[in-house]
Every structure is written in structure tokens, then in C-alpha cells.
Motif scaffolding. Structure first.
Motif, PDB file in Angstrom:
ATOM      1  N   ALA A  33      -3.430 -15.396 -15.281  1.00 57.55           N
ATOM      2  CA  ALA A  33      -3.423 -16.854 -15.992  1.00 57.55           C
ATOM      3  C   ALA A  33      -4.674 -16.998 -17.004  1.00 57.55           C
ATOM      4  O   ALA A  33      -5.558 -16.426 -16.901  1.00 57.55           O
ATOM      5  CB  ALA A  33      -3.379 -17.983 -15.060  1.00 57.55           C
ATOM      6  N   MET A  34      -4.706 -17.836 -17.741  1.00 60.23           N
ATOM      7  CA  MET A  34      -5.741 -18.229 -18.556  1.00 60.23           C
ATOM      8  C   MET A  34      -6.966 -18.592 -18.055  1.00 60.23           C
ATOM      9  O   MET A  34      -8.040 -18.635 -18.611  1.00 60.23           O
ATOM     10  CB  MET A  34      -5.499 -19.204 -19.815  1.00 60.23           C
ATOM     11  CG  MET A  34      -4.464 -18.938 -20.713  1.00 60.23           C
ATOM     12  SD  MET A  34      -5.041 -17.612 -21.938  1.00 60.23           S
ATOM     13  CE  MET A  34      -6.379 -18.324 -22.819  1.00 60.23           C
ATOM     14  N   TRP A  35      -6.706 -19.061 -16.700  1.00 58.75           N
ATOM     15  CA  TRP A  35      -8.288 -19.467 -15.857  1.00 58.75           C
ATOM     16  C   TRP A  35      -8.194 -18.721 -14.554  1.00 58.75           C
ATOM     17  O   TRP A  35      -7.386 -18.493 -13.892  1.00 58.75           O
ATOM     18  CB  TRP A  35      -8.214 -20.996 -15.871  1.00 58.75           C
ATOM     19  CG  TRP A  35      -7.270 -21.663 -15.179  1.00 58.75           C
ATOM     20  CD1 TRP A  35      -5.865 -21.877 -15.557  1.00 58.75           C
ATOM     21  CD2 TRP A  35      -7.287 -22.245 -13.767  1.00 58.75           C
ATOM     22  NE1 TRP A  35      -5.255 -22.588 -14.501  1.00 58.75           N
ATOM     23  CE2 TRP A  35      -5.950 -22.644 -13.317  1.00 58.75           C
ATOM     24  CE3 TRP A  35      -8.332 -22.049 -12.844  1.00 58.75           C
ATOM     25  CZ2 TRP A  35      -5.699 -23.213 -12.248  1.00 58.75           C
ATOM     26  CZ3 TRP A  35      -8.104 -22.885 -11.568  1.00 58.75           C
ATOM     27  CH2 TRP A  35      -6.829 -23.347 -11.413  1.00 58.75           C
ATOM     28  N   SER A  36      -9.627 -18.457 -14.200  1.00 64.61           N
ATOM     29  CA  SER A  36      -9.745 -18.140 -12.764  1.00 64.61           C
ATOM     30  C   SER A  36     -10.477 -19.108 -12.025  1.00 64.61           C
ATOM     31  O   SER A  36     -11.165 -20.014 -12.630  1.00 64.61           O
ATOM     32  CB  SER A  36     -10.289 -16.699 -12.841  1.00 64.61           C
ATOM     33  OG  SER A  36      -9.619 -15.768 -13.520  1.00 64.61           O
ATOM     34  N   TYR A  37     -10.543 -19.123 -10.625  1.00 64.32           N
ATOM     35  CA  TYR A  37     -11.387 -19.577  -9.957  1.00 64.32           C
ATOM     36  C   TYR A  37     -12.519 -19.048  -9.164  1.00 64.32           C
ATOM     37  O   TYR A  37     -12.160 -17.855  -8.922  1.00 64.32           O
ATOM     38  CB  TYR A  37     -10.962 -20.768  -8.844  1.00 64.32           C
ATOM     39  CG  TYR A  37     -10.049 -20.036  -8.046  1.00 64.32           C
ATOM     40  CD1 TYR A  37     -10.559 -19.404  -6.726  1.00 64.32           C
ATOM     41  CD2 TYR A  37      -8.751 -19.446  -8.319  1.00 64.32           C
ATOM     42  CE1 TYR A  37      -9.878 -18.828  -5.771  1.00 64.32           C
ATOM     43  CE2 TYR A  37      -8.154 -18.828  -7.429  1.00 64.32           C
ATOM     44  CZ  TYR A  37      -8.598 -18.396  -6.256  1.00 64.32           C
ATOM     45  OH  TYR A  37      -7.599 -17.686  -5.275  1.00 64.32           O
ATOM     46  N   GLU A  38     -14.021 -19.323  -9.164  1.00 60.92           N
ATOM     47  CA  GLU A  38     -14.889 -18.553  -8.674  1.00 60.92           C
ATOM     48  C   GLU A  38     -15.686 -19.447  -7.544  1.00 60.92           C
ATOM     49  O   GLU A  38     -15.788 -20.562  -7.818  1.00 60.92           O
ATOM     50  CB  GLU A  38     -15.953 -18.078  -9.993  1.00 60.92           C
ATOM     51  CG  GLU A  38     -14.990 -17.270 -10.703  1.00 60.92           C
ATOM     52  CD  GLU A  38     -16.101 -16.847 -11.858  1.00 60.92           C
ATOM     53  OE1 GLU A  38     -15.613 -15.923 -12.614  1.00 60.92           O
ATOM     54  OE2 GLU A  38     -17.125 -17.168 -12.025  1.00 60.92           O
ATOM     55  N   PHE A  39     -15.945 -18.485  -6.343  1.00 58.07           N
ATOM     56  CA  PHE A  39     -16.875 -19.280  -5.556  1.00 58.07           C
ATOM     57  C   PHE A  39     -18.058 -18.608  -5.038  1.00 58.07           C
ATOM     58  O   PHE A  39     -18.070 -17.384  -5.449  1.00 58.07           O
ATOM     59  CB  PHE A  39     -15.903 -19.566  -4.231  1.00 58.07           C
ATOM     60  CG  PHE A  39     -15.276 -18.345  -3.519  1.00 58.07           C
ATOM     61  CD1 PHE A  39     -15.834 -17.417  -3.018  1.00 58.07           C
ATOM     62  CD2 PHE A  39     -13.913 -17.757  -3.987  1.00 58.07           C
ATOM     63  CE1 PHE A  39     -15.344 -16.284  -2.079  1.00 58.07           C
ATOM     64  CE2 PHE A  39     -13.389 -16.560  -3.673  1.00 58.07           C
ATOM     65  CZ  PHE A  39     -14.339 -15.711  -2.648  1.00 58.07           C
ATOM     66  N   SER A  40     -18.960 -19.191  -4.678  1.00 54.78           N
ATOM     67  CA  SER A  40     -20.262 -18.848  -4.237  1.00 54.78           C
ATOM     68  C   SER A  40     -20.537 -19.414  -2.819  1.00 54.78           C
ATOM     69  O   SER A  40     -20.551 -20.879  -2.680  1.00 54.78           O
ATOM     70  CB  SER A  40     -21.191 -18.989  -5.303  1.00 54.78           C
ATOM     71  OG  SER A  40     -22.559 -18.577  -4.526  1.00 54.78           O
ATOM     72  N   VAL A  41     -21.018 -18.803  -1.870  1.00 54.24           N
ATOM     73  CA  VAL A  41     -21.520 -19.354  -0.583  1.00 54.24           C
ATOM     74  C   VAL A  41     -22.972 -18.635  -0.283  1.00 54.24           C
ATOM     75  O   VAL A  41     -23.270 -17.552  -0.528  1.00 54.24           O
ATOM     76  CB  VAL A  41     -20.714 -19.338   0.680  1.00 54.24           C
ATOM     77  CG1 VAL A  41     -19.397 -19.753   0.198  1.00 54.24           C
ATOM     78  CG2 VAL A  41     -20.676 -17.763   0.915  1.00 54.24           C
ATOM     79  N   GLN A  91     -19.756 -13.917  -3.015  1.00 54.55           N
ATOM     80  CA  GLN A  91     -19.127 -14.604  -3.966  1.00 54.55           C
ATOM     81  C   GLN A  91     -17.943 -13.757  -4.468  1.00 54.55           C
ATOM     82  O   GLN A  91     -17.721 -12.668  -4.018  1.00 54.55           O
ATOM     83  CB  GLN A  91     -20.186 -14.579  -5.271  1.00 54.55           C
ATOM     84  CG  GLN A  91     -21.263 -15.685  -4.964  1.00 54.55           C
ATOM     85  CD  GLN A  91     -22.247 -15.610  -6.414  1.00 54.55           C
ATOM     86  OE1 GLN A  91     -22.236 -14.628  -7.084  1.00 54.55           O
ATOM     87  NE2 GLN A  91     -22.900 -16.731  -6.507  1.00 54.55           N
ATOM     88  N   ASN A  92     -17.190 -14.463  -5.222  1.00 51.40           N
ATOM     89  CA  ASN A  92     -15.912 -13.650  -5.840  1.00 51.40           C
ATOM     90  C   ASN A  92     -15.273 -14.551  -6.939  1.00 51.40           C
ATOM     91  O   ASN A  92     -15.752 -15.733  -7.088  1.00 51.40           O
ATOM     92  CB  ASN A  92     -14.811 -13.572  -4.711  1.00 51.40           C
ATOM     93  CG  ASN A  92     -14.053 -12.144  -5.153  1.00 51.40           C
ATOM     94  OD1 ASN A  92     -14.052 -11.621  -6.169  1.00 51.40           O
ATOM     95  ND2 ASN A  92     -13.621 -11.519  -3.910  1.00 51.40           N
ATOM     96  N   SER A  93     -14.666 -13.731  -7.923  1.00 48.11           N
ATOM     97  CA  SER A  93     -13.860 -14.567  -8.798  1.00 48.11           C
ATOM     98  C   SER A  93     -12.305 -14.099  -8.666  1.00 48.11           C
ATOM     99  O   SER A  93     -12.150 -13.008  -8.794  1.00 48.11           O
ATOM    100  CB  SER A  93     -14.373 -14.006 -10.324  1.00 48.11           C
ATOM    101  OG  SER A  93     -13.667 -14.437 -11.356  1.00 48.11           O
ATOM    102  N   GLN A  94     -11.582 -15.214  -8.647  1.00 48.53           N
ATOM    103  CA  GLN A  94      -9.858 -14.605  -8.615  1.00 48.53           C
ATOM    104  C   GLN A  94      -8.978 -15.307  -9.590  1.00 48.53           C
ATOM    105  O   GLN A  94      -9.497 -16.758  -9.788  1.00 48.53           O
ATOM    106  CB  GLN A  94      -9.693 -15.262  -7.124  1.00 48.53           C
ATOM    107  CG  GLN A  94     -10.171 -14.372  -5.678  1.00 48.53           C
ATOM    108  CD  GLN A  94      -9.745 -12.984  -5.969  1.00 48.53           C
ATOM    109  OE1 GLN A  94      -8.513 -12.853  -6.026  1.00 48.53           O
ATOM    110  NE2 GLN A  94     -10.583 -12.193  -5.619  1.00 48.53           N
ATOM    111  N   ASN A  95      -8.311 -14.877  -9.978  1.00 46.64           N
ATOM    112  CA  ASN A  95      -7.299 -15.276 -10.996  1.00 46.64           C
ATOM    113  C   ASN A  95      -6.015 -16.174 -10.010  1.00 46.64           C
ATOM    114  O   ASN A  95      -5.669 -15.561  -9.128  1.00 46.64           O
ATOM    115  CB  ASN A  95      -6.611 -14.348 -11.893  1.00 46.64           C
ATOM    116  CG  ASN A  95      -6.148 -14.996 -13.121  1.00 46.64           C
ATOM    117  OD1 ASN A  95      -4.722 -15.155 -13.012  1.00 46.64           O
ATOM    118  ND2 ASN A  95      -6.930 -15.319 -14.179  1.00 46.64           N
ATOM    119  N   VAL A  96      -5.613 -17.319 -10.769  1.00 49.92           N
ATOM    120  CA  VAL A  96      -4.467 -17.968 -10.020  1.00 49.92           C
ATOM    121  C   VAL A  96      -3.074 -17.250 -10.025  1.00 49.92           C
ATOM    122  O   VAL A  96      -2.099 -17.731  -9.393  1.00 49.92           O
ATOM    123  CB  VAL A  96      -4.380 -19.313 -10.504  1.00 49.92           C
ATOM    124  CG1 VAL A  96      -5.437 -20.016  -9.961  1.00 49.92           C
ATOM    125  CG2 VAL A  96      -4.232 -19.420 -12.206  1.00 49.92           C
TER     126      VAL A  96
END
Length: 225
Positions: free
Chosen positions: A94-102, A149-154
Motif C-alpha cells: 500500500a502507499m502507507w506503512s505503520y511503524e511502532f517503537s517500544v 521497533q518495526n515497520s509494517q505495510n498494511v
């Protein structure tokens, strides 16, 4: 609100979290995560929606997958483009990904929940996972930060609840929580507006149209009477 049970324990904890009335720190927008981004070269820090509470930091942000640039989150809402990325290599994206950090700092025994909203309306329909266990490619930070952390696409198959419909415009949410047993330590939620936001004039025309339809219906009702 519907909770899809991708993880029974996670869903139970998430239900408690969303019902919790305990005081939490206010989220900060467009912020910088500590100790920094470490899930790959070329990733810059910043534009995080985050909460730091009880010695734990949880952060979320959105990225334009085609340009590889983080999307500005200083307003509290990330504006993402609709559709699939046509220039991205590999699996469809997709045109966007979500990224998370803990970052759990020196605390031990902290567990995490990440929820993905599949409801394009203002409502939410979360699917929950434990991000530490759900993705095998998380980047792990060394002590004393104890973070990942990680970066994941929807469009990835690993998206909680399944891949998104990339052509479905709407308002989506992602929630990240940190737990210690049955106590929620920190929580943050980011909103992602996918596709154009309707202009006020569009709403005005829509309501005007509804008004005309109502007028016509009343005239027909009077004639039939």
C-alpha cells in the motif's frame, strides 16, 4: 466496538485497556523517540505519536511507502495516500506503512499489545496482536533500553486482521499499549486519514441533496394521501 480475536489473551487485555479509566499521560505528536530509530539504515527519528509513562515509551507513526518519508504527525492525524504503491519492489504494498517503537527501559516483565483498526468510518474495529511475538523481524535494542521497533505495510499478510483494502478511503487507527500483568503502563493511538478528506462544501451539497429528496418524498406522500 468489535474486537477480532486474533489472540484471545491479547483481546482480553485490550478490552480491559480500552475500558480502563486510570490516568495516563497525554500523547505527544510529531515527537522524537528515545534512543532513536534502529530498525534499519535510512530511517530517521521523529514524527512519532507517543506516550511515555511509568518508565515505558510506546510510539507509533505512518510512512509514505513510495517516497520512504515519514508522514507529518504533528497534528495528531497522519494524511496517507490511497491505493497501491506502483514503484515499490517485492510484494505488493500500500502507499502507507505503520511503524511502532517500544522502550521498556529498566523495567522487566512488560508485555505489549498492538491493535489495527479496519473500520474506515469514525468507528473502530480492532484486531490485536502481541507485536513482540507476531513479527519475527523486529529490530531489538540492546540494554539498557530493552526496546524493539518495526515497520509494517498494511498490505502484508501479517497485518493483524488481514491486509487492508488499499482503495478504501477512510479514517483508521493504530493503538499500542504496554502492560505489566493486569496494569496498563502506557498507551498511544495514532489516526491515519487515507485518501482526501471531504471539503465542507461537499458536506453542504450532500445535506442539500438530502433535503431535496426529503421535500420530494413529502410531496409524493401528500399526493398519495
Amino acid at each position: 466496538m468489535q474486537l477480532k480475536r486474533t489472540l484471545p489473551l491479547a483481546a482480553a487485555l485490550a478490552t480491559m485497556a480500552l475500558a480502563s479509566t486510570s490516568a495516563m499521560a497525554l500523547a505527544s505528536y510529531g515527537d522524537v523517540a528515545a534512543p532513536g530509530v534502529y530498525f534499519g539504515t535510512g530511517n530517521v527519528n521523529g514524527n512519532w505519536t507517543m506516550d511515555t509513562d511509568s518508565g515505558v515509551e510506546v510510539a507509533l507513526r505512518a510512512k509514505n511507502r513510495q517516497t520512504l518519508q515519514t508522514i507529518d504527525g504533528s497534528s495528531g492525524t497522519y494524511m496517507a495516500e490511497l491505493g497501491a504503491c506502483l514503484t515499490c519492489s517485492g510484494a505488493p504494498k500500500a502507499m502507507w506503512s505503520y511503524e511502532f517503537s517500544v522502550n521498556s527501559g529498566s523495567l522487566s516483565g512488560v508485555t505489549y499489545l498492538l491493535g489495527i483498526d479496519h473500520d474506515p468510518s469514525a468507528g473502530v474495529s480492532y484486531s490485536w496482536v502481541d507485536p513482540a511475538a507476531h513479527w519475527a523481524d523486529n529490530a531489538i535494542a540492546a540494554a539498557p533500553f530493552n526496546g524493539f521497533q518495526n515497520s509494517q505495510n498494511v498490505l502484508f499478510a501479517s497485518t493483524p486482521g488481514g491486509p487492508f483494502d488499499v482503495n478504501m478511503a477512510g479514517l483508521y487507527s493504530v493503538t499500542l499499549q504496554a502492560w505489566n500483568n493486569t496494569s496498563m503502563l502506557a498507551s498511544t493511538t495514532m489516526n491515519v486519514q487515507v485518501g482526501a478528506v471531504p471539503e465542507p462544501e461537499t458536506y453542504a451539497l450532500m445535506f442539500a441533496g438530502l433535503g431535496v429528496l426529503g421535500f420530494v418524498a413529502r410531496r409524493r406522500a401528500r399526493k398519495q394521501a
